[in-house]
Design a protein around this motif. Sequence first.
Motif, PDB file in Angstrom:
ATOM      1  N   PRO A 433      61.844  25.180   2.317  1.00 12.85           N
ATOM      2  CA  PRO A 433      62.880  25.614   3.522  1.00 12.85           C
ATOM      3  C   PRO A 433      62.919  24.627   4.557  1.00 12.85           C
ATOM      4  N   SER A 434      62.185  23.551   4.763  1.00 14.82           N
ATOM      5  CA  SER A 434      62.013  22.585   5.912  1.00 14.82           C
ATOM      6  C   SER A 434      62.064  21.078   5.456  1.00 14.82           C
ATOM      7  N   ASP A 435      63.028  20.378   5.810  1.00 11.54           N
ATOM      8  CA  ASP A 435      63.151  18.699   5.238  1.00 11.54           C
ATOM      9  C   ASP A 435      61.921  18.275   6.230  1.00 11.54           C
TER      10      ASP A 435
ATOM     11  N   CYS B   6      58.353  23.713  15.088  1.00 10.16           N
ATOM     12  CA  CYS B   6      59.741  23.376  15.061  1.00 10.16           C
ATOM     13  C   CYS B   6      60.219  22.399  16.165  1.00 10.16           C
ATOM     14  N   ARG B  71      64.770  31.273  10.190  1.00  8.55           N
ATOM     15  CA  ARG B  71      64.361  30.080   9.450  1.00  8.55           C
ATOM     16  C   ARG B  71      65.201  29.149   9.342  1.00  8.55           C
ATOM     17  N   GLU B  72      66.659  29.734   9.349  1.00  9.43           N
ATOM     18  CA  GLU B  72      67.691  28.729   9.194  1.00  9.43           C
ATOM     19  C   GLU B  72      68.002  27.960  10.287  1.00  9.43           C
ATOM     20  N   ARG B  73      67.833  28.661  11.568  1.00  7.58           N
ATOM     21  CA  ARG B  73      67.982  27.795  12.897  1.00  7.58           C
ATOM     22  C   ARG B  73      66.835  26.999  13.416  1.00  7.58           C
ATOM     23  N   HIS B  74      65.547  27.538  13.278  1.00  2.00           N
ATOM     24  CA  HIS B  74      64.462  26.831  13.777  1.00  2.00           C
ATOM     25  C   HIS B  74      64.017  25.936  12.715  1.00  2.00           C
ATOM     26  N   ARG B  75      64.232  26.013  11.610  1.00  3.25           N
ATOM     27  CA  ARG B  75      63.916  25.212  10.330  1.00  3.25           C
ATOM     28  C   ARG B  75      62.176  24.883  10.591  1.00  3.25           C
TER      29      ARG B  75
END
Lengths: 476, 106
Positions: A433-435, B6, B71-75
Amino acid sequence: MDTRRLERTGSFEWRIAPFGDMRVPAVIFADEGLIQGMDEKVFEQITNVARLPGIVKAAYAMPDAHWGYGFPIGGVAAFDPEAGGVVSAGGVGFDISCGVRCMPSGLGRAAIEARQAELADALFAEIPAGVGSHGEITLSDEETTAMLSGGAAWALSRGYGREADLERIEERGCMPGASPEVVSERARRRQRREMGTLGSGNHYLEVQEVTAVHDAKAAAAFGLEPGEVVVSIHCGSRGLGHQIGTEFLRDMVLAAPDHDIALVDRELACAPIRSKLGERYLGAMRAAINCALANRQIIGHLTRKVFRRFFPEADLPLLFDVSHNTCKAERHRTDGQRREVYVHRKGATRAFGPDHPSLPAGLRTVGQPVLIGGTMGTASYVLVGAAGNERRGFSSACHGAGRRMSRHQARRTWRGRALVDELAARGIAIRSPSDRGVAEEAPGAYKDVVEVVEAAEMAGLARRVARLEPIICIKG
Amino acid sequence: MTAAICDPGRVRARTAVRIACAAPDRELLLVEWLNALIYEMATRGMIFGRFDVIIDDHQLQAIAWGEALDRERHRPAAEAKGATYTALEVGRRDDGRWTAACVVDV
């Protein structure tokens, strides 16, 4: 670390003679290159551990040792309860019973490669990974108590896995002596939606190929064949374990003066095993071990479910499930006597040799599988506990490659997207979910796992059985 | 700590959460405060980016501002497991400014 500060007592064994108020020597198992690459903090931390009350024989550091909190990661120390020995929340760490399980699939690399992207996507969709992910289970308070008592056996009773799994898990899937009643409301709340989740950081699920067999007899006993595909899962007790670690670390720091314990480092917070606080911590920590065992049991079940969709013939029996952040009461020979000591392994794996009575029948003559997590771009290993290793670190071995670079430094050195592309070009599918999380876990941020496991073998801790190389990595 | 999880610039101050904690000294209070935030983040599924804090005699009262973790915006790259006592230091520098530091396990 400067080797001039150490006495070399074997090709792969180094000793630090007691100085100051050290009660026992410290011993590091490593070759010269690994020692030179170790942070000076390992020296400071392992000698601090040797100062703790009731420590037995020596404070040990495994070949993958690196700077931790209080204890080094890769630290092993045993304490005698009858000699004022202590249990340390810092000596276990926040991620209580973090560990690895490995399941051979019976499939070959070609079968996986034919459906690699689909399989990676399906595993990533089915197994919650990363910050803020939730499992399909919401635990009631009553269910939490049952889970904390029952461990993997609880998960099995709720339909996750099969009966045969239990004998291939340390403690047969259920850690005795757990006290769910001392686990706080806050720890329970943190776990409500976290069963069956991988977590983040260095946790992963990998589909790997057996690319080398070093010990054919042990590999056969473990059901591993050259070219076979296995699934390895690395995760722990999630929010519940973190909260228990947090609360008892504070309680032990505050209570240290009452127990006449002078802490050279607050992170070494500990309490006498024979004290109310020590007993409460042991009960809570054992409950957290059960939480981790249940968590990995659920993820193992979810993995089988995904594989069945793609490969109905794949059975995925459990080879073994082993933890590397624990404190366990074990009987060991010290000073010519066999007695019960409390062995802390922080980033270190229990590695019982052949004929240990706790091993299941199918493994007893061979020894305990020791699962070493490497990196998503290099390799992991299956080792087996070496005969006679009890006198070297209470039958313990390394647990991974060991970090050589901080997350911050790794983030500045690599770009996650570029790493994913580079690994894809080498045939390794990464899903995360995270690069940024991928960059922090870059293979280059870790020591050379080959050097680590060779040192473990040459030091007589555990022997190499098989090398595993990643094909798919689901990164938390 | 938010930066370890993040990019803090992506966190909007939309919801306020009141937090209170206490400890025998200021170093332990820092750890308590960070652990209180970790607990709120974990159980509320939130991420915080702005903090109003009042400390009086090792008692801390705060309002943490943030929003639901997206989860999409904050990654988010890593979750905070707990604040540790490693490299723990709270003190006033020569120029009068305060610094507070410790290692957070992720």
